[in-house]
Enzyme design. Structure first.
Site, PDB file in Angstrom:
ATOM      1  N   ARG A  74       0.623  -1.443   0.058  1.00 17.56           N
ATOM      2  CA  ARG A  74       0.097  -0.375   0.182  1.00 17.56           C
ATOM      3  C   ARG A  74       0.816   1.428  -0.181  1.00 17.56           C
ATOM      4  O   ARG A  74       0.659   2.324   0.491  1.00 17.56           O
ATOM      5  CB  ARG A  74      -1.082   0.285   0.965  1.00 17.56           C
ATOM      6  CG  ARG A  74      -2.392  -1.338   0.996  1.00 17.56           C
ATOM      7  CD  ARG A  74      -3.072  -1.227   1.731  1.00 17.56           C
ATOM      8  NE  ARG A  74      -4.107  -2.128   1.703  1.00 17.56           N
ATOM      9  CZ  ARG A  74      -3.755  -3.510   2.674  1.00 17.56           C
ATOM     10  NH1 ARG A  74      -2.978  -3.383   3.413  1.00 17.56           N
ATOM     11  NH2 ARG A  74      -4.746  -4.266   2.451  1.00 17.56           N
TER      12      ARG A  74
ATOM     13  N   LYS B 240       3.412  11.420 -11.127  1.00 18.83           N
ATOM     14  CA  LYS B 240       2.203  10.830 -12.064  1.00 18.83           C
ATOM     15  C   LYS B 240       3.038   9.234 -12.193  1.00 18.83           C
ATOM     16  O   LYS B 240       4.151   9.138 -12.693  1.00 18.83           O
ATOM     17  CB  LYS B 240       2.275  11.247 -13.301  1.00 18.83           C
ATOM     18  CG  LYS B 240       1.237  12.266 -13.720  1.00 18.83           C
ATOM     19  CD  LYS B 240       0.589  12.342 -14.696  1.00 18.83           C
ATOM     20  CE  LYS B 240      -0.310  13.483 -14.787  1.00 18.83           C
ATOM     21  NZ  LYS B 240      -0.655  13.650 -16.331  1.00 18.83           N
TER      22      LYS B 240
ATOM     23  N   GLU C 201      10.532  18.658 -25.134  1.00 19.24           N
ATOM     24  CA  GLU C 201      10.259  19.167 -23.611  1.00 19.24           C
ATOM     25  C   GLU C 201      10.205  20.078 -22.884  1.00 19.24           C
ATOM     26  O   GLU C 201       9.506  20.893 -22.516  1.00 19.24           O
ATOM     27  CB  GLU C 201       9.781  17.403 -23.076  1.00 19.24           C
ATOM     28  CG  GLU C 201       9.070  16.276 -22.885  1.00 19.24           C
ATOM     29  CD  GLU C 201       7.381  16.426 -23.037  1.00 19.24           C
ATOM     30  OE1 GLU C 201       7.091  17.620 -22.114  1.00 19.24           O
ATOM     31  OE2 GLU C 201       6.404  15.257 -23.568  1.00 19.24           O
TER      32      GLU C 201
ATOM     33  N   LYS D  69       8.344  23.045 -14.328  1.00 18.23           N
ATOM     34  CA  LYS D  69       7.196  21.202 -14.367  1.00 18.23           C
ATOM     35  C   LYS D  69       6.981  21.539 -12.374  1.00 18.23           C
ATOM     36  O   LYS D  69       5.552  21.027 -12.073  1.00 18.23           O
ATOM     37  CB  LYS D  69       7.272  20.264 -14.071  1.00 18.23           C
ATOM     38  CG  LYS D  69       6.931  19.189 -13.968  1.00 18.23           C
ATOM     39  CD  LYS D  69       6.863  17.611 -14.421  1.00 18.23           C
ATOM     40  CE  LYS D  69       5.627  16.964 -14.911  1.00 18.23           C
ATOM     41  NZ  LYS D  69       5.953  15.746 -15.416  1.00 18.23           N
TER      42      LYS D  69
ATOM     43  N   GLU E 208      -3.978  17.802 -11.236  1.00 22.16           N
ATOM     44  CA  GLU E 208      -4.143  18.007 -12.513  1.00 22.16           C
ATOM     45  C   GLU E 208      -5.831  17.776 -12.282  1.00 22.16           C
ATOM     46  O   GLU E 208      -6.409  17.373 -12.864  1.00 22.16           O
ATOM     47  CB  GLU E 208      -3.796  16.354 -13.368  1.00 22.16           C
ATOM     48  CG  GLU E 208      -4.002  16.652 -15.308  1.00 22.16           C
ATOM     49  CD  GLU E 208      -3.667  15.514 -15.266  1.00 22.16           C
ATOM     50  OE1 GLU E 208      -3.071  16.646 -16.676  1.00 22.16           O
ATOM     51  OE2 GLU E 208      -3.673  14.558 -15.362  1.00 22.16           O
TER      52      GLU E 208
ATOM     53  N   ARG F  38      -2.166  22.213 -13.961  1.00 24.38           N
ATOM     54  CA  ARG F  38      -1.815  20.649 -14.336  1.00 24.38           C
ATOM     55  C   ARG F  38      -1.861  20.456 -15.716  1.00 24.38           C
ATOM     56  O   ARG F  38      -1.049  19.761 -16.901  1.00 24.38           O
ATOM     57  CB  ARG F  38      -1.186  19.819 -13.492  1.00 24.38           C
ATOM     58  CG  ARG F  38       0.005  18.883 -13.767  1.00 24.38           C
ATOM     59  CD  ARG F  38      -0.157  17.524 -12.646  1.00 24.38           C
ATOM     60  NE  ARG F  38       1.245  16.856 -12.757  1.00 24.38           N
ATOM     61  CZ  ARG F  38       1.428  16.119 -12.150  1.00 24.38           C
ATOM     62  NH1 ARG F  38       1.514  15.697 -10.870  1.00 24.38           N
ATOM     63  NH2 ARG F  38       2.735  15.252 -12.133  1.00 24.38           N
TER      64      ARG F  38
ATOM     65  N   ASN G 153       0.461  19.410 -20.730  1.00 25.77           N
ATOM     66  CA  ASN G 153      -0.244  18.970 -22.037  1.00 25.77           C
ATOM     67  C   ASN G 153       0.183  19.630 -23.699  1.00 25.77           C
ATOM     68  O   ASN G 153      -0.339  19.040 -24.728  1.00 25.77           O
ATOM     69  CB  ASN G 153      -1.799  18.188 -21.662  1.00 25.77           C
ATOM     70  CG  ASN G 153      -1.971  17.149 -20.510  1.00 25.77           C
ATOM     71  OD1 ASN G 153      -0.874  16.411 -20.739  1.00 25.77           O
ATOM     72  ND2 ASN G 153      -3.130  16.834 -19.973  1.00 25.77           N
TER      73      ASN G 153
ATOM     74  N   HIS H 190       0.127  17.754 -26.841  1.00 25.44           N
ATOM     75  CA  HIS H 190       0.185  16.577 -26.498  1.00 25.44           C
ATOM     76  C   HIS H 190      -0.954  16.227 -27.601  1.00 25.44           C
ATOM     77  O   HIS H 190      -1.445  15.016 -27.117  1.00 25.44           O
ATOM     78  CB  HIS H 190      -0.258  16.584 -25.066  1.00 25.44           C
ATOM     79  CG  HIS H 190       1.897  16.539 -24.625  1.00 25.44           C
ATOM     80  ND1 HIS H 190       2.632  16.918 -24.619  1.00 25.44           N
ATOM     81  CD2 HIS H 190       2.480  15.240 -23.895  1.00 25.44           C
ATOM     82  CE1 HIS H 190       3.625  16.967 -23.813  1.00 25.44           C
ATOM     83  NE2 HIS H 190       3.978  16.138 -23.651  1.00 25.44           N
TER      84      HIS H 190
ATOM     85  N   HIS I  19      -0.127  12.749 -29.202  1.00 28.02           N
ATOM     86  CA  HIS I  19      -0.398  11.459 -28.882  1.00 28.02           C
ATOM     87  C   HIS I  19      -1.113  10.476 -29.859  1.00 28.02           C
ATOM     88  O   HIS I  19      -1.591   9.695 -29.723  1.00 28.02           O
ATOM     89  CB  HIS I  19      -1.379  11.559 -27.855  1.00 28.02           C
ATOM     90  CG  HIS I  19      -0.973  11.634 -26.113  1.00 28.02           C
ATOM     91  ND1 HIS I  19      -1.132  12.043 -24.545  1.00 28.02           N
ATOM     92  CD2 HIS I  19       1.263  11.093 -25.939  1.00 28.02           C
ATOM     93  CE1 HIS I  19      -0.337  11.686 -24.031  1.00 28.02           C
ATOM     94  NE2 HIS I  19       0.824  11.250 -24.303  1.00 28.02           N
TER      95      HIS I  19
ATOM     96  N   HIS J 239       8.202   9.977 -28.659  1.00 31.45           N
ATOM     97  CA  HIS J 239       7.615  10.700 -27.970  1.00 31.45           C
ATOM     98  C   HIS J 239       7.167  12.091 -28.403  1.00 31.45           C
ATOM     99  O   HIS J 239       6.836  12.962 -29.172  1.00 31.45           O
ATOM    100  CB  HIS J 239       7.008  10.357 -26.651  1.00 31.45           C
ATOM    101  CG  HIS J 239       6.151  11.041 -25.376  1.00 31.45           C
ATOM    102  ND1 HIS J 239       4.675  11.268 -25.644  1.00 31.45           N
ATOM    103  CD2 HIS J 239       6.676  12.493 -25.027  1.00 31.45           C
ATOM    104  CE1 HIS J 239       4.210  12.413 -24.535  1.00 31.45           C
ATOM    105  NE2 HIS J 239       5.250  13.018 -23.985  1.00 31.45           N
TER     106      HIS J 239
END
Length: 382
Positions: free
Chosen positions: A132, A154, A196, A237, A247, A251, A255, A258, A262, A277
Site C-alpha cells: 500500500r 504521475k 519537452e 514543472k 491535475e 497541470r 499537455n 500532446h 498522442h 514521444h
C-alpha cells in the site's frame, strides 16, 4: 572514482525543491550524481533498496549504483526488464511487485527507478501499490525523463484502451538527474527530450524560450547550459505540480502539444522506429501554435518562430515528416477522441495566445479541428 571526484558533483549540483508539505522532496541536477547516489539515498533512512531498470540501462549503471548503495549500508536487489513502451504493462507490474516483495522491501525501504520514462512510470506505480505504498527514488537516464516524467508523481502503465490509463499519483522521495549520463544518449533521443524542454518556455515562460533559442547547442554539447536547461524545466514543472498536484486545473497545461502528439503516437502504434514521444510532441507543439493562429488567437509570426526553432534543432514539425504516413483526417480525429473525450461535439486542447501564453480550451468544435487538419495535409503547404 577518487574522493575528490566524488565530491565534485555535490558542489556543482543544482537543487530544485518541490514543496509539497509532507510529500516534499528535492531534485538534484548535475554531472556525476550517480556516483553520489549511495550517500544521498542513504540519507533518506532506508535499510534496503530494490533497483528497477531495463536491459539497456542496467548493464551500464546498475552494478555501480548497487555498489554505491551497499557501501552506504543498504541491502540491494536489482530487477531488469525489457526496454520499450510495451514494458508498461500489467504483466511487468506483476513481475516488479513480486520481485520487490521477494527482496523483502518494507514500507520504510525504497524502490529506485534507474532508467527512462518507462522504467520510472512502472517502478513508481509498483512502489505506490506494494504494501500500500513504499518510498521511491527517481534516477532518470534520458533527457525526456529528467525534465518531465521523473518529476510530479504521475506513475502508471498502459492498458489496451490507451496510454497511462492505469496508475496512481505517488511522489518520489528524491530525484537525481545526472546530466553526464546523457552524453551517451543517441542524438535522436536528445532531440526528443529537448521538445519537452522547449515546451516549458512555450507554456508560460517566454524568457526561457528566448534562452533556448540562444543556448540549445550548449544543451546538446553537454556544457553548463545542459544543467541549466534541465534545472529550469524541473523548476517550471515543480511550480505547476505544487499548484495542482492531481491535475485538477493548471497541470493540464503541461499537455501543450500532446493532444496532437498522442494522436500521432496511436496512429503509428507506438512504433519507435517511426515516431518517439518527443517527436510527436514537437509536431504537436508546432500544430498547437498553427491551430491557435488559424483560430485568430495568436500571431502567425509566433507560430513560424516556434516551428523554425524546432526545425533548427532537427525535430519534425509537420505531419508529412511522420515515417510511414499518418492516416487520414478521420484517423487523427478518432485518435484524439480516445485521448481527450468528446463532450457535446467539442474537444479539449491546450492552445496559446502567444509564446508563453498557453491556456486550456475546453470547447473547441470538432469541425474547426477537422478544417485545420485538412489544411495541414494539403499538398501545397510547405
Amino acid at each position: 572514482m577518487n574522493g575528490a571526484a566524488a565530491r565534485m558533483p555535490e558542489a556543482s549540483a543544482i537543487t530544485v525543491p518541490v514543496p509539497l508539505g509532507d510529500r516534499a522532496y528535492d531534485i538534484h541536477v548535475g554531472r556525476g550524481l550517480l556516483g553520489e547516489a549511495g550517500r544521498r539515498i542513504a540519507a533518506l533512512g532506508a535499510r534496503a533498496a530494490a533497483i528497477v531498470t531495463d536491459e539497456n540501462v542496467g548493464p551500464l549503471y546498475a552494478a555501480a549504483l548497487a555498489a554505491s548503495l551497499e557501501q552506504n549500508g543498504l541491502r540491494t536487489a536489482t530487477i531488469a526488464l525489457p526496454p520499450g513502451e510495451a514494458t508498461k504493462s500489467y504483466a511487468s507490474l506483476e513481475r516488479v511487485c513480486d520481485a520487490v516483495l521477494a527482496a523483502k522491501i518494507e514500507r520504510g525501504d525504497l524502490v529506485v527507478a534507474l532508467g527512462g520514462g518507462v522504467v520510472g512510470d512502472l517502478a513508481g506505480f509498483a512502489a505506490a501499490v506494494v504494501r500500500r505504498g513504499v518510498r521511491f527514488v527517481q534516477i532518470p537516464t534520458t533527457l525526456l525523463s529528467q525534465v518531465d516524467s521523473s518529476v510530479g508523481g504521475k506513475t502508471g502503465i498502459n492498458s489496451r484502451h490507451g496510454k497511462n490509463l492505469v496508475g496512481a499519483f505517488h511522489q518520489p522521495s528524491l530525484v537525481l538527474a545526472d546530466t553526464g549520463l546523457l552524453d551517451s544518449l543517441p542524438l535522436r533521443e536528445m532531440r526528443a527530450g529537448y521538445a519537452e524542454v522547449v515546451k516549458y518556455g512555450l507554456i508560460d515562460d517566454p524568457a526561457f524560450f528566448d534562452w533556448c533559442e540562444k543556448n540549445w547547442r550548449g544543451v546538446f554539447a553537454g556544457g553548463p547550459e545542459r544543467d541549466e536547461a534541465v534545472a529550469q524545466s524541473c523548476r517550471s514543472k515543480a511550480a505547476v505540480v505544487v499548484r495542482d498536484e492531481r491535475e485538477d486545473g493548471d497541470r493540464a497545461l503541461l499537455n501543450l502539444g500532446h493532444t496532437f502528439g498522442h494522436a500521432l503516437e496511436r496512429i503509428t502504434r507506438y512504433d519507435s522506429a517511426r515516431l518517439v514521444h518527443g517527436e510527436g510532441v514537437a509536431i504537436g507543439l508546432a500544430q498547437a501554435f498553427r491551430f491557435s493562429a488559424a483560430l485568430g488567437l495568436c500571431d502567425e509570426a509566433d507560430a513560424r518562430r516556434v516551428e523554425a526553432h524546432l526545425a533548427a534543432v532537427g525535430l519534425p514539425t509537420r505531419l508529412s515528416q511522420v515515417p510511414g504516413g499518418y492516416g487520414t483526417v478521420d484517423d487523427i480525429l478518432e485518435a484524439m477522441a480516445q485521448d481527450k473525450k468528446v463532450k457535446g461535439g467539442a474537444l479539449t486542447f491546450i492552445l496559446v495566445r502567444g509564446i508563453g501564453q498557453s491556456f486550456i480550451a475546453r470547447d473547441v468544435p470538432v469541425d474547426r479541428v477537422r478544417a485545420f487538419l485538412q489544411d495541414e495535409i494539403t499538398p501545397s503547404r510547405p
